[in-house]
Design a protein around this motif. Structure first.
Motif, PDB file in Angstrom:
ATOM      1  N   PRO A  39     -66.545 -40.592  30.947  1.00 49.11           N
ATOM      2  CA  PRO A  39     -66.390 -40.047  29.591  1.00 49.11           C
ATOM      3  C   PRO A  39     -65.814 -38.643  29.634  1.00 49.11           C
ATOM      4  CG  PRO A  39     -68.654 -39.828  30.293  1.00 49.11           C
ATOM      5  CD  PRO A  39     -67.953 -40.612  31.379  1.00 49.11           C
ATOM      6  N   ARG A  40     -65.341 -38.201  28.516  1.00 54.16           N
ATOM      7  CA  ARG A  40     -64.953 -36.799  28.428  1.00 54.16           C
ATOM      8  C   ARG A  40     -66.225 -35.943  28.462  1.00 54.16           C
ATOM      9  NH1 ARG A  40     -66.568 -35.039  23.644  1.00 54.16           N
ATOM     10  NH2 ARG A  40     -66.658 -36.430  21.843  1.00 54.16           N
ATOM     11  N   PRO A  41     -66.101 -34.663  28.760  1.00 53.18           N
ATOM     12  CA  PRO A  41     -67.290 -33.806  28.783  1.00 53.18           C
ATOM     13  C   PRO A  41     -67.959 -33.747  27.410  1.00 53.18           C
ATOM     14  CG  PRO A  41     -65.421 -32.708  29.815  1.00 53.18           C
ATOM     15  CD  PRO A  41     -64.889 -33.933  29.151  1.00 53.18           C
ATOM     16  N   LEU A  42     -69.269 -33.715  27.399  1.00 53.15           N
ATOM     17  CA  LEU A  42     -70.024 -33.512  26.166  1.00 53.15           C
ATOM     18  C   LEU A  42     -70.136 -32.009  25.942  1.00 53.15           C
ATOM     19  CD1 LEU A  42     -71.618 -35.132  24.009  1.00 53.15           C
ATOM     20  CD2 LEU A  42     -73.664 -34.753  25.393  1.00 53.15           C
ATOM     21  N   THR A  43     -69.721 -31.530  24.791  1.00 46.87           N
ATOM     22  CA  THR A  43     -69.694 -30.093  24.520  1.00 46.87           C
ATOM     23  C   THR A  43     -70.513 -29.766  23.271  1.00 46.87           C
ATOM     24  OG1 THR A  43     -67.802 -30.053  23.012  1.00 46.87           O
ATOM     25  CG2 THR A  43     -67.321 -30.133  25.376  1.00 46.87           C
ATOM     26  N   PRO A  44     -70.844 -28.515  23.067  1.00 45.68           N
ATOM     27  CA  PRO A  44     -71.558 -28.123  21.852  1.00 45.68           C
ATOM     28  C   PRO A  44     -70.838 -28.505  20.570  1.00 45.68           C
ATOM     29  CG  PRO A  44     -71.689 -26.375  23.474  1.00 45.68           C
ATOM     30  CD  PRO A  44     -70.731 -27.394  24.031  1.00 45.68           C
ATOM     31  N   SER A 289     -72.307 -45.971  27.891  1.00 46.80           N
ATOM     32  CA  SER A 289     -70.907 -45.568  27.905  1.00 46.80           C
ATOM     33  C   SER A 289     -70.642 -44.396  26.974  1.00 46.80           C
ATOM     34  CB  SER A 289     -70.039 -46.761  27.480  1.00 46.80           C
ATOM     35  OG  SER A 289     -70.432 -47.224  26.194  1.00 46.80           O
ATOM     36  N   GLY A 290     -69.459 -43.785  27.143  1.00 35.51           N
ATOM     37  CA  GLY A 290     -69.046 -42.706  26.258  1.00 35.51           C
ATOM     38  C   GLY A 290     -69.743 -41.395  26.554  1.00 35.51           C
ATOM     39  N   PRO A 291     -69.364 -40.334  25.867  1.00 41.22           N
ATOM     40  CA  PRO A 291     -69.956 -39.011  26.107  1.00 41.22           C
ATOM     41  C   PRO A 291     -71.469 -38.982  25.943  1.00 41.22           C
ATOM     42  CG  PRO A 291     -67.973 -38.812  24.796  1.00 41.22           C
ATOM     43  CD  PRO A 291     -68.274 -40.277  24.873  1.00 41.22           C
ATOM     44  N   LEU A 292     -72.013 -39.774  24.991  1.00 41.82           N
ATOM     45  CA  LEU A 292     -73.465 -39.798  24.772  1.00 41.82           C
ATOM     46  C   LEU A 292     -74.176 -40.741  25.721  1.00 41.82           C
ATOM     47  CD1 LEU A 292     -73.569 -39.805  20.856  1.00 41.82           C
ATOM     48  CD2 LEU A 292     -74.019 -37.876  22.388  1.00 41.82           C
TER      49      LEU A 292
END
Length: 460
Positions: A39-44, A289-292
């Motif tokens: 996933p892409r990075p999880l960001t604020p 799956s995914g950022p979360l």
């Protein structure tokens, strides 16, 4: 107005955005083939922005027992920061219980509990994610226009107006759940109202807050539309609770997040091997799956059943049919929502009913559900002794047809992994723990405006 504080302003970063993007391209070029599945990075920026004044108000409400029917339990009792925002039990002990965490007991005499809470208390991490659209193990609360109020919920068209987001909508349901916070019929006015209609109880709780001057002052300061006590509604209380939970338990700074941003040294060798397995051979990312790290869908895993179950009025036996209880679709039988995984190492026990006390056990169950179900023993469950409910705790195992139905519904096929590979996956799961996950932001208040006792810190 500069009142709203984005989480990005609260997180110290050592790389500028340009460097992070460049480093991420380096990572993708150097990583193995499965990197395309990462996933892409999880960001604020993935989370709802929060007003600090509203978060501070929500903190007081979260730890205040005034929102329970009998004024004897708070949100924090089952979602304690020292227990990873959960309670350390397989099935919680709600209204009527005494103590905290694994030491919580079922109460005594007329105040003792009448039922275990049917499902495990989930952690509260990252519930303010903008992309989150479904909450609860069975998904009975979701973003939808089913009732023309923005949500599909157990309150249907009676859901209060003015809720800011999905988490705010979620926050008001434990307040009116008999065995969680409301109490039993004839014990208090909240419980009595619920047994007429769910939404009759929320104004009663809001009125309690209106009669506490310190709360009125906080609400007037935090919300422009509130100028006097009579303006405070249950939606405002829910919105404040939501603001606090987002502020306090948003987590985007795990080693895994740093790795996704381009820091290849953020994970050690074993964690990288576990990541490789997670996104490839072990097939964990099929659902996580995914950022979360969740597909927000429902899957039947065949977790060992126990407890009272979350039965429907017409169910002839003790059981929990999971998503089917909400959807009435046979294909959803015994399926439960895929949880998010940030800080999963802090939130034991695991599963919708807390069937497994360790990460290793829940990982091994996913790899061979039916074998794990056969090998599971009652002693595995973290269930405080409740003699008057003991006959119910494992009653479902006596129903051979029900157990056969649960086994037949399992959707996972066995995946053979070595002990070393299992250890690698567990190491990766520990890399999902935020660097600041155990650091207080607002923390536990020393007192609350109602003057009622505050749940203390727990010595680990």
């Amino acid at each position: 107005m500069a009142r709203f504080l984005d989480f990005g302003q609260r997180r110290k970063r050592h790389k500028n955005k340009g460097y992070r993007k460049f480093a991420h391209l380096i990572l993708l070029a150097a990583a193995p083939a499965f990197a395309d599945d990462l996933p892409r990075p999880l960001t604020p920026d993935d989370f709802i922005a929060v007003d600090p004044a509203q978060a501070k108000l929500g903190q007081l409400l979260f730890y205040d027992r005034i929102l329970s029917g009998n004024r004897n339990i708070a949100c924090s009792t089952c979602h304690h920061p020292d227990l990873g925002t959960a309670d350390g039990l397989s099935l919680g002990i709600g209204e009527g219980g005494e103590g905290l965490g694994p030491q919580r007991t079922a109460g005594t005499r007329e105040n003792r509990i009448r039922k275990r809470i049917p499902r495990n208390a989930p952690g509260l991490w990252n519930l303010g994610a903008k992309d989150l659209h479904t909450i609860f193990h069975d998904g009975r609360l979701s973003v939808a226009d089913t009732y023309e109020n923005g949500f599909n919920s157990p309150a249907e068209e009676w859901l209060p107006e003015g809720l800011d987001n999905l988490l705010a909508a979620q926050a008001i349901f434990p307040l009116v759940a008999q065995f969680e916070m409301a109490g039993n019929p004839k014990e208090n006015e909240v419980a009595g109202a619920i047994h007429q209609r769910m939404d009759y109880a929320w104004p009663i709780l809001a009125d309690r807050i209106r009669h506490i001057p310190a709360y009125v002052e906080e609400f007037v300061d935090a919300y422009p539309h509130i100028t006097t006590a009579k303006d405070i509604a249950i939606a405002d209380i829910a919105n404040a609770l939501s603001a606090f939970m987002i502020w306090e338990w948003t987590s985007t700074d795990s080693p895994f997040d740093a790795y996704l941003e381009g820091d290849q040294n953020a994970l050690d060798t074993q964690q990288k091997q576990g990541l490789d397995l997670f996104y490839d051979k072990a097939q964990c990312s099929t659902c996580h799956s995914g950022p979360l790290m969740t597909d927000q869908q429902f899957h039947a895993l065949g977790l060992p059943p126990f407890g009272p179950g979350r039965t429907r009025r017409f169910d002839p036996m003790v059981r929990d049919v999971g998503r089917m209880g909400e959807s009435d679709a046979l294909e959803d039988a015994y399926a439960f929502k895929t949880p998010m995984l940030r800080n999963v190492a802090l939130t034991a026990p695991y599963g919708h009913n807390g069937a497994y006390p360790t990460l290793e056990e829940i990982v091994r169950h996913h790899l061979n559900p039916l074998q794990s179900l056969d090998n599971w023993t009652r002693e595995t469950a973290a269930l405080p002794d409740v003699p008057w409910l003991a006959a119910i705790d494992f009653m479902v195992w006596q129903d051979s047809r029900e157990m056969a139905r649960q086994r037949a519904a399992v959707q996972l096929q066995p995946i053979p992994l070595s002990d070393t590979e299992v250890d690698d996956i567990i190491a990766f799961l520990h890399a999902l723990t935020g660097e600041t996950a155990n650091t207080d932001r607002l923390g536990v208040p020393t007192s609350v405006p109602s003057g009622l006792p505050v749940d203390p810190r727990i010595s680990n």
